[in-house]
Structures are given as structure tokens and as C-alpha cells.
Write an enzyme that holds these catalytic residues in place. Structure first.
Site, mmCIF file in Angstrom:
data_model
loop_
_atom_site.group_PDB
_atom_site.id
_atom_site.type_symbol
_atom_site.label_atom_id
_atom_site.label_comp_id
_atom_site.label_asym_id
_atom_site.label_seq_id
_atom_site.Cartn_x
_atom_site.Cartn_y
_atom_site.Cartn_z
ATOM 1 N N TYR A 199 0.834 -1.204 0.000
ATOM 2 C CA TYR A 199 0.000 0.000 0.000
ATOM 3 C C TYR A 199 0.868 1.253 0.000
ATOM 4 O O TYR A 199 0.506 2.268 -0.605
ATOM 5 C CB TYR A 199 -0.928 0.009 1.212
ATOM 6 C CG TYR A 199 -2.210 -0.749 0.990
ATOM 7 C CD1 TYR A 199 -3.287 -0.156 0.339
ATOM 8 C CD2 TYR A 199 -2.349 -2.067 1.428
ATOM 9 C CE1 TYR A 199 -4.469 -0.852 0.130
ATOM 10 C CE2 TYR A 199 -3.533 -2.767 1.219
ATOM 11 C CZ TYR A 199 -4.582 -2.157 0.574
ATOM 12 O OH TYR A 199 -5.752 -2.843 0.357
ATOM 13 N N GLU A 257 -8.352 -6.102 5.643
ATOM 14 C CA GLU A 257 -7.640 -7.272 5.123
ATOM 15 C C GLU A 257 -6.928 -8.039 6.227
ATOM 16 O O GLU A 257 -6.822 -9.269 6.166
ATOM 17 C CB GLU A 257 -6.682 -6.820 4.015
ATOM 18 C CG GLU A 257 -7.439 -6.422 2.745
ATOM 19 C CD GLU A 257 -6.647 -5.548 1.792
ATOM 20 O OE1 GLU A 257 -5.397 -5.559 1.872
ATOM 21 O OE2 GLU A 257 -7.280 -4.845 0.981
#
Length: 352
Positions: free
Chosen positions: A115, A155
């Protein structure tokens, strides 16, 4: 495949409150959103070009056909547009919008470190395309940070629910992490069911049961033959047929469901039956040959019974989880089931 054995039935995340950003940040985003929107997929194509140039190892995770055809840049731009619009309107990001993305990220073993890579290259792409002032760039960086934090937290919960090790923080370990999380499965049967479709059945090489899964979930297969430059994952819906024992148990549950169908809690009973239905001892998938595909022709022509392939635990949010809450709130409302599927392959059954 031991880490998949404790998997519990899928639990969908509920909507959360609207992301909170300072008014000054929202004002800068609001002022520059039309310019970002006008860029369209030029922005996301610039982003992917930059990211793959700096981190070519990520091509082992992305579908190279979707990149070449422009599907991935379009999907990313749509995600940015929907999320930014919701934030600017002070609304939660639409329920169900991020969940399929989070599920797919977990199937691909996306890590928190990745990310950071995405954020850095996305801001660099905005700078390349628009040359905005530093405070505007920081505003979009704050927006991405809020979005990334929400995805990482969701997640992490999915990884824990699947009893998988949590992602590694180091970007250079991502490939090794993905390899660790992909148990090996052996192709035990391959049957041609139409001119362009094969049915394949996989069993764990360690002899242990497969992970529990519910209708609508998919597994992810990974291939990297010597002639390919990059490893390629593909998602295939699990269509395993239950054993005779499972059919008996399923029949008992169906009888109970029939009795409960007259009660107000009928929808809840449906959800319970779906979640408690036993999984089979193998994964069965259908693979249709795509004319411009890369992986499906390889599976059709080169993958044979006895071959061993890496295979991810089940993921996916296409199921009835939490639907009973909507039905209980509106008990007299009619219920309509809509299903679709690929031609000559299958249609997902709305009820079983």
C-alpha cells in the site's frame, strides 16, 4: 495446507462511518477533483507505468492481460472516483464497494508495505499529470492514507479469519510471503465438459481436508511456466460437488429449512444453512478457454492430472452473508433472486 484448516464461514464487514478529513483537505480535493476526473485513465496508466518500472516484481501479482487491455487502469480510476466522491459528500464509502477489493487482495496476499508503494506512485502520477501545489498533493495523500488504512485493517481481519499468517511488512518479502501462503494442490481429474470448458478437481498434496468454503467463493491458482516472464494468478469460482454424506446432511438441513420457512426468521435460517453446509474434500473449478487469454489456454493445453500447482484459500464476498438482516427488517417485502454466468460454463445458483 495446514494453515487453511481452521477457516470459519465468511463474515462480511458492515458499513463504517464516513472517513473524517480536515475541511481544508476536503476543500483542496473538491477544487481539484474535476481536473483529476478529466485525466481519466491517463492518470492510472501513468501510475501503473511508474510503479511497474520501479517495482517490476509486482507484475508477478497483477493480471498482465488486464493491464494490456486497459481493464485494470479503468478499475482503479473507478475506485478513486467513487471513494473520493463519497468522502467529499461526507458519506461512508458504499457498502460492498471495497469488500470485493479487500477479498481479492487477500487472495493475492497483498501486504501493508505494498500500500505504501501504491500511495507513493499514485501521488507521483498526480504530480506528473497535473503539477499541483504541494498542499494539494498532500491533501490527496491524506485521502489515500485514510483509504489505505481502512483496507489494511479489513484485510488483516480477513487474514485472521482465514487463519493465515499476517502479511510481512517488507516489500522485498512480498513474493516469498505469497509463496508461503499458497498450499500445493494436485490435479486429480480433468474432464472436458464442452468445446471450450474443462472441469478440474484439485486435492491437497498433504492429504488434509481443504479449507471450509461457502457457495460463491473462489480459489486462486498460480502459474509460472519457464516460458513466461511473470508468474500469473487467476481466480476461479469453486463449484465442488458434495459427497453422498454431504448430500444426506444437506438434505436434513433442507428439511429443517422447509419447516422454518413458515416462520418470521426464515431468512436467518437460510443464512445458517449456507454457512454450515459441509465442504467437500477437494476443490472443483470450471475453466473456459478465453480467446485472448494467457492462463486458460495454458490450463487447457498443458496442465495434466498429477500436476501440482499453488492454490490460495477461498475468498470472495458473493454470498448471502448478512442478507437476512435486510429481510428481517422488511419481512413482507418480496425476495427476487438474480443469477448469471458465462455461456457454456455455469450460472451461480441463488439457492441450493
Amino acid at each position: 495446507m495446514a494453515h487453511t484448516l481452521r477457516r470459519t464461514p465468511y463474515k462480511r464487514a458492515l458499513s463504517t462511518a464516513a472517513p473524517v478529513l480536515p475541511e481544508a483537505t476536503l476543500g483542496m480535493m473538491r477544487a481539484t477533483l474535476p481536473a483529476v476526473a478529466e485525466l481519466g485513465t491517463k492518470l492510472t496508466k501513468t501510475f501503473y507505468d511508474r510503479m511497474f518500472r520501479e517495482h517490476p516484481e509486482l507484475l508477478d501479482t497483477f493480471n498482465v492481460r488486464n493491464q494490456a487491455g486497459g481493464a485494470q487502469p479503468k478499475a482503479l480510476f473507478n475506485s478513486i472516483a467513487v471513494s473520493a466522491t463519497a468522502v467529499l459528500e461526507g458519506k461512508p464509502i458504499p457498502d460492498g464497494f471495497l469488500e470485493p477489493i479487500n477479498q481479492k487482495h487477500c487472495a493475492l496476499h497483498v501486504t501493508p508495505a505494498q500500500y505504501g508503494v501504491v500511495g507513493a506512485n499514485l501521488l507521483a502520477a498526480i504530480e506528473d499529470c497535473l503539477s499541483p501545489p504541494k498542499d494539494v498533493l498532500n491533501a490527496w495523500g491524506d485521502f489515500y492514507g485514510v483509504l489505505a488504512k481502512a483496507c489494511i485493517e479489513r484485510e488483516e481481519a480477513i487474514y485472521k479469519q482465514a487463519s493465515c499468517p499476517l502479511p510481512l511488512e517488507c516489500i522485498c518479502c512480498a513474493y516469498a510471503f505469497a509463496s508461503l501462503l499458497n498450499p500445493l494442490a494436485r490435479l486429480v481429474s480433468k474432464e472436458k465438459v464442452s468445446d471450450e470448458t474443462f472441469k478440474l478437481e484439485f486435492q491437497p498434496t498433504d492429504g488434509k481436508p481443504v479449507a471450509k468454503h461457502i457457495p460463491g467463493q473462489y480459489t486462486t491458482l498460480w502459474f509460472h511456466p519457464p516460458e513466461w516472464e511473470h508468474r500469473q494468478p487467476r481466480h476461479y469460482s469453486i463449484c465442488s460437488v458434495r459427497t453422498s454424506c454431504h448430500r444426506v446432511v444437506g438434505g436434513m438441513w433442507q428439511a429443517i429449512l422447509t419447516l422454518l420457512s413458515l416462520m418470521p426468521w426464515r431468512p436467518f435460517a437460510s443464512s445458517v444453512v449456507a454457512c454450515l453446509a459441509p465442504s467437500s474434500e477437494s476443490y472443483t473449478i470450471l475453466v473456459k478457454r478465453e480467446k485472448k487469454g494467457l492462463v486458460s489456454p495454458y490450463i487447457h493445453d498443458s496442465v495434466l492430472p498429477g500436476d501440482v500447482v499453488p492454490l490460495s484459500p477461498p475468498h470472495g464476498d458473493f454470498n448471502m452473508a448478512n442478507a437476512h438482516k435486510l429481510w428481517i427488517a422488511h419481512q413482507t417485502a418480496p425476495v427476487v433472486f438474480i443469477s448469471a454466468g458465462q455461456r457454456r460454463v455455469a450460472a451461480s445458483p441463488p439457492a441450493n
